[in-house]
Motif scaffolding. Sequence first.
Motif, mmCIF file in Angstrom:
data_model
loop_
_atom_site.group_PDB
_atom_site.id
_atom_site.type_symbol
_atom_site.label_atom_id
_atom_site.label_comp_id
_atom_site.label_asym_id
_atom_site.label_seq_id
_atom_site.Cartn_x
_atom_site.Cartn_y
_atom_site.Cartn_z
ATOM 1 N N LEU A 79 6.458 19.160 22.803
ATOM 2 C CA LEU A 79 7.324 20.066 22.053
ATOM 3 C C LEU A 79 8.198 19.308 21.064
ATOM 4 C CD1 LEU A 79 8.442 22.566 24.852
ATOM 5 C CD2 LEU A 79 6.711 22.910 23.076
ATOM 6 N N ASN A 80 8.588 18.082 21.422
ATOM 7 C CA ASN A 80 9.419 17.280 20.517
ATOM 8 C C ASN A 80 8.671 16.893 19.239
ATOM 9 O OD1 ASN A 80 11.616 17.341 22.239
ATOM 10 N ND2 ASN A 80 11.137 15.382 23.204
ATOM 11 N N ILE A 81 7.366 16.716 19.361
ATOM 12 C CA ILE A 81 6.579 16.350 18.175
ATOM 13 C C ILE A 81 5.809 17.547 17.613
ATOM 14 C CG2 ILE A 81 6.342 13.939 18.898
ATOM 15 C CD1 ILE A 81 3.486 14.612 19.815
ATOM 16 N N MET A 82 6.259 18.757 17.967
ATOM 17 C CA MET A 82 5.581 19.955 17.483
ATOM 18 C C MET A 82 5.540 20.033 15.950
ATOM 19 S SD MET A 82 3.759 22.456 18.434
ATOM 20 C CE MET A 82 4.078 22.474 20.208
ATOM 21 N N PRO A 83 6.626 19.667 15.229
ATOM 22 C CA PRO A 83 6.526 19.659 13.760
ATOM 23 C C PRO A 83 5.404 18.759 13.254
ATOM 24 C CG PRO A 83 8.814 19.521 14.421
ATOM 25 C CD PRO A 83 7.997 19.378 15.674
ATOM 26 N N LEU A 84 5.240 17.607 13.890
ATOM 27 C CA LEU A 84 4.160 16.701 13.505
ATOM 28 C C LEU A 84 2.799 17.327 13.787
ATOM 29 C CD1 LEU A 84 3.014 13.910 12.702
ATOM 30 C CD2 LEU A 84 3.344 13.205 15.087
ATOM 31 N N ILE A 85 2.665 17.992 14.934
ATOM 32 C CA ILE A 85 1.405 18.641 15.291
ATOM 33 C C ILE A 85 1.071 19.748 14.302
ATOM 34 C CG2 ILE A 85 0.232 20.013 17.057
ATOM 35 C CD1 ILE A 85 1.875 18.505 19.157
ATOM 36 N N LEU A 86 2.083 20.574 13.959
ATOM 37 C CA LEU A 86 1.871 21.666 12.999
ATOM 38 C C LEU A 86 1.450 21.119 11.640
ATOM 39 C CD1 LEU A 86 4.876 24.066 13.766
ATOM 40 C CD2 LEU A 86 2.489 24.337 14.444
ATOM 41 N N PHE A 87 2.132 20.073 11.192
ATOM 42 C CA PHE A 87 1.814 19.502 9.882
ATOM 43 C C PHE A 87 0.415 18.887 9.884
ATOM 44 C CE2 PHE A 87 1.598 15.867 7.028
ATOM 45 C CZ PHE A 87 1.916 16.454 5.813
ATOM 46 N N SER A 88 0.092 18.131 10.925
ATOM 47 C CA SER A 88 -1.219 17.476 10.994
ATOM 48 C C SER A 88 -2.339 18.512 10.988
ATOM 49 C CB SER A 88 -1.308 16.611 12.254
ATOM 50 O OG SER A 88 -0.277 15.650 12.275
ATOM 51 N N LEU A 140 -4.919 18.981 7.672
ATOM 52 C CA LEU A 140 -6.343 18.792 7.959
ATOM 53 C C LEU A 140 -7.132 20.043 7.574
ATOM 54 C CD1 LEU A 140 -8.630 17.102 9.154
ATOM 55 C CD2 LEU A 140 -8.065 18.057 11.398
ATOM 56 N N LEU A 141 -6.627 21.210 7.958
ATOM 57 C CA LEU A 141 -7.290 22.466 7.594
ATOM 58 C C LEU A 141 -7.326 22.649 6.082
ATOM 59 C CD1 LEU A 141 -5.858 24.951 10.268
ATOM 60 C CD2 LEU A 141 -8.194 24.081 10.115
ATOM 61 N N ALA A 142 -6.219 22.308 5.407
ATOM 62 C CA ALA A 142 -6.162 22.477 3.950
ATOM 63 C C ALA A 142 -7.167 21.575 3.246
ATOM 64 C CB ALA A 142 -4.743 22.185 3.457
ATOM 65 N N ILE A 143 -7.281 20.336 3.701
ATOM 66 C CA ILE A 143 -8.232 19.403 3.086
ATOM 67 C C ILE A 143 -9.665 19.875 3.296
ATOM 68 C CG2 ILE A 143 -9.194 17.076 3.280
ATOM 69 C CD1 ILE A 143 -6.362 16.060 3.794
ATOM 70 N N LEU A 144 -10.006 20.227 4.538
ATOM 71 C CA LEU A 144 -11.371 20.672 4.830
ATOM 72 C C LEU A 144 -11.703 21.961 4.078
ATOM 73 C CD1 LEU A 144 -11.524 19.993 8.681
ATOM 74 C CD2 LEU A 144 -12.597 18.658 6.861
ATOM 75 N N THR A 145 -10.750 22.900 4.050
ATOM 76 C CA THR A 145 -10.973 24.170 3.358
ATOM 77 C C THR A 145 -11.188 23.956 1.870
ATOM 78 O OG1 THR A 145 -9.661 25.403 4.978
ATOM 79 C CG2 THR A 145 -9.952 26.414 2.822
ATOM 80 N N TYR A 146 -10.350 23.128 1.261
ATOM 81 C CA TYR A 146 -10.407 22.918 -0.189
ATOM 82 C C TYR A 146 -11.717 22.252 -0.609
ATOM 83 C CZ TYR A 146 -8.916 21.394 -4.853
ATOM 84 O OH TYR A 146 -8.819 21.180 -6.207
ATOM 85 N N PHE A 147 -12.088 21.191 0.075
ATOM 86 C CA PHE A 147 -13.286 20.460 -0.341
ATOM 87 C C PHE A 147 -14.567 21.217 0.008
ATOM 88 C CE2 PHE A 147 -10.307 16.846 -0.458
ATOM 89 C CZ PHE A 147 -10.578 16.401 -1.742
ATOM 90 N N LEU A 148 -14.538 21.995 1.076
ATOM 91 C CA LEU A 148 -15.689 22.841 1.367
ATOM 92 C C LEU A 148 -15.825 23.926 0.294
ATOM 93 C CD1 LEU A 148 -18.024 23.565 3.189
ATOM 94 C CD2 LEU A 148 -16.452 24.883 4.630
ATOM 95 N N ALA A 149 -14.689 24.456 -0.175
ATOM 96 C CA ALA A 149 -14.717 25.451 -1.248
ATOM 97 C C ALA A 149 -15.224 24.831 -2.550
ATOM 98 C CB ALA A 149 -13.319 26.044 -1.448
#
Length: 324
Positions: A175-184, A188-197
């Motif tokens: 829970l303490n590193i939840m911001p890091l988990i959300l960002f990671s 990752l989703l944004a990169i994969l989505t963009y390049f697949l598009a």
Amino acid sequence: MSKKLTLPQTLLITLFCVAMILAIFDMPGLSVLTIGVSSLFVVIATLSDSKGIFVSITMVILALVFFINPVYIFDICLNCIIPGIIIGIITKNVLNYKNNDNKFDPIFAGTIAFILGLIANYLISKYLFNINILEEFTSVMKAQLSTQIDAIQKSVSTLTSAPKITEESIIQTILNIMPLILFSRAILLAILTYFLAIFTLKKIKKIDLNDLREIKFSRFYLPGNAVLTSFVLYIVIMLLEIFNTPLYTDLILMNLEMIFYILFLIQGVSVAIFFAKRWLKGGQLIKVTMGIIAIVLFGVMAICILGMVDSIFDFRKVKNCEVI
């Protein structure tokens, strides 16, 4: 020059998205296909006008409401469809204005969209459907850790100074590193989505390939001056700590450090791929070998430092939009 999708083409792509969503709902093991759904909505938003986007979203909602529950519809819309549309709209702007400084703005906007989508989904689930996603997450974690906690404790029992490991301590750390988990997760989703598009856009040939030529991962770079930004944020947090502000400055600083570490790591991987491809084309195998040896010797930190230094000196000259 780009050609817009006709309404029948938009509807056909939307039907394919609906079929993928229903397949994911019936077989959760196919959840990786959500990236494909997001990418197709990037394509729709890039090649369609506002009318086509509205028709596509409406069609998905009307189709899903007969097959799946509203909670899952909100989940798909907020965590998949809307971020894809936002990435697509910004991609359209990037392609329309060829002098745009950064061809990767859709990734950073998509990262924010994925984060906000997950937060919005949490709030809607909690206050509209009375489902606490965070509590469910922690309960699942406890169930999984209960079968492993003894083995973990035994593995460190030989260390006299090792603190006692409990389910609560592990969950609190997560829970303490939840911001890091959300960002990671989001980037990752944004990169994969963009390049697949982008790959899909190249295949359907609705856009001049010259407009997509510079959009490749080996030319990825962070916007602005990431090193200066990280330094300024570090100073601000230090000042907050000096003035004893009622904030968890240690946790904020730790998460920020790790977030910038990940950002520089991504750029470092991009730089490494860029020069590896360049050297291989030039037959410079010695440089490739030396680069691999350096990575093996110094590990991930070397790639991170490479990305940080490149963000300052721009070794690849990508910010000048020079095609190599």
